[in-house]
Design an enzyme around this catalytic site. Structure first.
Site, mmCIF file in Angstrom:
data_model
loop_
_atom_site.group_PDB
_atom_site.id
_atom_site.type_symbol
_atom_site.label_atom_id
_atom_site.label_comp_id
_atom_site.label_asym_id
_atom_site.label_seq_id
_atom_site.Cartn_x
_atom_site.Cartn_y
_atom_site.Cartn_z
ATOM 1 N N GLU A 62 -28.232 16.272 15.766
ATOM 2 C CA GLU A 62 -27.008 16.865 16.323
ATOM 3 C C GLU A 62 -26.502 18.045 15.506
ATOM 4 O OE1 GLU A 62 -27.440 13.586 16.121
ATOM 5 O OE2 GLU A 62 -27.166 12.813 18.155
ATOM 6 N N HIS A 131 -20.270 3.475 18.062
ATOM 7 C CA HIS A 131 -20.641 4.126 19.325
ATOM 8 C C HIS A 131 -19.481 4.210 20.316
ATOM 9 C CE1 HIS A 131 -24.606 3.834 17.744
ATOM 10 N NE2 HIS A 131 -25.217 4.166 18.860
#
Lengths: 328, 379
Positions: A62, A131
């Protein structure tokens, strides 16, 4: 406009595909967006239409691919970066906050950053704490970025098209729990402008302000409260930067009470900011202080019962509205 | 060419896009020929300019005309000058915070560079960036960047963009190469490994120029970096070829970089070049350099890049000591004028505070405007 009901995820796909057809500078990159057709099938079919040069699978990297996309945007390309989850954006915090959001300012107006970062934000359902991030309060603190949170399929398409055409970096926060919801999306071209909140339900007794998925619970709460004789007005803020405080203030001046529902944690949050502004602009109109509903101030629990209790939910919103309107 | 190993190009079909190579075959690159005297003289002038500029930067810092952090480039001038000379004016350049030298080598007028450090409206970024953030769009300089290693994904992205522009927008062949500089401290940042992996994976024409001055702030490279004497292993792990170049020899820098840049441009592939150099001054203005000996510094300064080019020009190209003096005087005058210009440049006006946050107007934000150097209002 012709009536057509499609899923939120397909509305997102239409927005990206239409903009990519119109402008070759637009391209999509992210984990599993191409050959896998998207981890959540949002980009389904796009590789076939646009090919691997414009729909680009990235490694799990990322920080690297966000920074790469920002470098490309500095030259005027218009990348759409898909985060499989905004939770994973945390490892890209440096490029998205230091580079995307500040580039125009630090370069004295020389290099802008027309880029969209988009993906799932908030609890998806028993995904555990790492998450389940709601990043809106974290990132809304940073000047230079725009932040949009579409609630339904119509807004998902119209707001994403606006985001892609925007010359500033846009943080576009979707929700895994909304992807399969369906709504009316016209066949005809349209966009939804930023900075214009939407009154999703009219009412006279209490203004409820929220963004994204919690609006579902706001509507459930409003139905329940209606049976008790409390008429709620629900404001969907749609964008956090820019924030349409005027629409919110106008509603509170009518109802004289306000509940802000924000799925991020309460401390130094979008909810606390809106409450502060309502207190300031509606000081003489309020019959009570602004009540707030947030996720509880703990890491997101896994256990289903704990997670349900932790998130903003219909029960919490009902209690807050009753308290704000002196009906508890 | 000494120390250059490289892969052959991988001719990928459309269906093989995003499929990385699995080996690193070797190809020898020849050093580019020695340029003519006039070019060499130009480089000497640039290196003298950078050094004089940095001396005056230090003075201005002591005189509190410059605030915050300030990192000077003295000793490393040959790296920027030799490598930038080897690429085209429209090839992107991006780097970290020790960026004044690269900005000048790229063509930024010293007065805008100095005014930026003075926090004045005449600065390249209207005084909003500071010493660490030199940007110059007309010269394709995409910034000095402050977070160590953060510029490396940006450099990958600039190369991605030129390739995309050339191949997708123009429907032609990739024809640019990006210079992305980093220090030896950045070697240990995760972002750099991600940047190298992506560049290798997507066949991006970017040269990662490692300016190995052997110290990341006060940490000697051996104290912070594994395989410190074989840094090429870092790039090989990502399928990227490498070269080691004497960063104190501007001619060698140019000759190597010309070949490498041409190859990267032609093959659309990345490269990793370790330029071995030394920074004479501290990491920043507050650094007493207690982590190294004065003997080491003296030894390194004996191989000074400016001295070496002067000697070459005098020995083989007919330059005289008087000629050097004359050039030095011209450079001193130019820098003195830049300092005076920067002093006279007005403080950045308050209405700039809310400018350049967003491109458009909304709320308190008042859109954007270009710096003076892009408005033709220099004088």
């Amino acid at each position: 406009m012709s009536e057509r009901i499609i899923e939120y995820r397909d509305a997102l796909c239409e927005a990206m595909s239409e903009e990519m057809r119109d402008d070759k500078k637009v391209f999509l990159l992210g984990e599993e967006v191409a050959q896998y057709n998207g981890a959540y099938k949002i980009s389904k079919g796009m590789l076939d239409e646009f090919g691997p040069r414009r729909v680009i699978d990235t490694p799990i990297s990322e920080s690297g691919f966000s920074g790469m996309a920002i470098g490309a945007a500095m030259r005027g390309l218009r990348p759409i970066v898909e985060f499989m989850s905004w939770s994973f954006s945390l490892v890209a915090a440096d490029p998205i906050l230091n580079n995307a959001a500040k580039m125009l300012y630090m370069s004295g107006g020389q290099f802008g950053c027309p880029i969209v970062f988009r993906g799932n934000d908030g609890a998806g359902g028993q995904l555990g704490s790492t998450h389940s991030w709601c990043v809106e309060s974290l990132y809304a603190n940073v000047p230079g970025l725009k932040m949009a949170i579409p609630y339904d399929a119509y807004d998902a398409k119209g707001m994403l098209k606006t985001a892609i055409r925007d010359d500033n970096p846009v943080f576009f926060l979707e929700s895994e729990r909304l992807l399969s919801t369906t709504g009316h999306v016209p066949v005809e071209e349209y966009t939804v402008p930023f900075g214009q909140a939407l009154v999703r339900r009219q009412g006279t007794d209490c203004t409820i302000i929220s963004f994204g998925r919690p609006l579902h619970f706001c509507q459930e709460a409003a139905e329940e409260l209606a049976k008790e004789g409390i008429a709620c007005e629900i404001i969907d803020g749609r964008t956090i930067r820019p924030l349409d405080i005027d629409t919110m203030v106008a509603s509170v001046r009518k109802t004289n009470t306000c509940v802000v529902v924000d799925q991020s944690w309460s401390f130094a949050s979008v909810g606390s900011e809106i409450a502060s502004q309502i207190h300031r602009y509606c000081f003489d109109d309020l019959d009570n202080f602004v009540h707030r509903v947030h996720s509880d101030d703990v890491p997101t629990p896994y256990a289903s019962n704990l997670e349900q209790a932790y998130l903003p939910n219909t029960r919490k919103i009902c209690e807050a509205v009753r308290a704000a309107t002196y009906n508890s | 060419m000494v120390g250059v190993k490289t892969t052959t190009s991988m001719d990928k079909t459309e269906t093989e896009q995003n499929v990385a190579s699995t080996e690193l075959p070797h190809v020898q690159l020849e050093k580019s020929p020695m340029p003519e005297s006039g070019i060499l003289l130009g480089w000497l002038r640039q290196m003298l300019l950078i050094r004089e500029f940095e001396v005056r930067t230090m003075q201005a810092y002591q005189n509190r005309l410059i605030g915050g952090f300030c990192h000077v480039y003295i000793g490393q001038e040959a790296v920027a000058v030799g490598s930038i000379a080897a690429v085209n004016p429209d090839d992107p350049v991006v780097l970290a915070y020790r960026c004044h030298g690269h900005a000048l080598a790229r063509g930024m007028d010293p007065k805008h560079c100095m005014a930026e450090m003075f926090g004045r409206i005449g600065g390249c970024a209207k005084g909003k960036g500071g010493s660490m953030h030199m940007f110059d769009a007309p010269h394709h300089l995409y910034g000095g960047h402050g977070i160590v290693g953060a510029q490396t994904p940006l450099g990958t992205g600039l190369a991605f963009a030129t390739k995309y522009e050339d191949e997708v927008l123009q429907d032609g062949k990739s024809s640019h190469v990006t210079l992305c500089y980093l220090g030896d401290g950045a070697i240990n940042q995760g972002a750099f490994y991600e940047a190298m992996n992506l560049a290798g994976l997507y066949d991006l024409p970017v040269i990662f120029v490692l300016e190995n001055n052997r110290y990341s702030m006060g940490t000697a490279i051996e104290r912070g970096t594994t395989m410190a004497n074989e840094l090429h292993t870092k790039s090989e792990a990502h399928g990227i070829n490498h070269a080691i170049v004497d960063g104190k020899d501007v001619v060698s820098m140019y000759q190597s970089f010309k070949s490498i840049a041409d190859w990267c441009r032609e093959e659309s592939r990345p490269f990793f070049v370790e330029a071995q150099t030394y920074r004479y001054k501290g990491h920043s203005m507050s650094d007493p350099r207690k982590y190294r000996t004065r003997e080491e510094e003296t030894r390194e300064e004996e191989l000074d890049c400016i001295d070496r080019l002067e000697k070459l020009l005098c020995d083989e190209h007919g330059l005289t000591r008087d000629g050097i003096k004359q050039m030095s005087r011209q450079v001193k005058t130019q820098v003195r004028e830049a300092v005076e210009w920067a002093k006279k440049s007005p403080e950045t006006p308050m209405d700039e505070l809310y400018k350049d946050v967003y491109v458009d107007h909304w709320g308190l934000f008042t859109g954007t405007s270009k710096p003076q150097m892009m408005q033709g209002e220099d004088e």
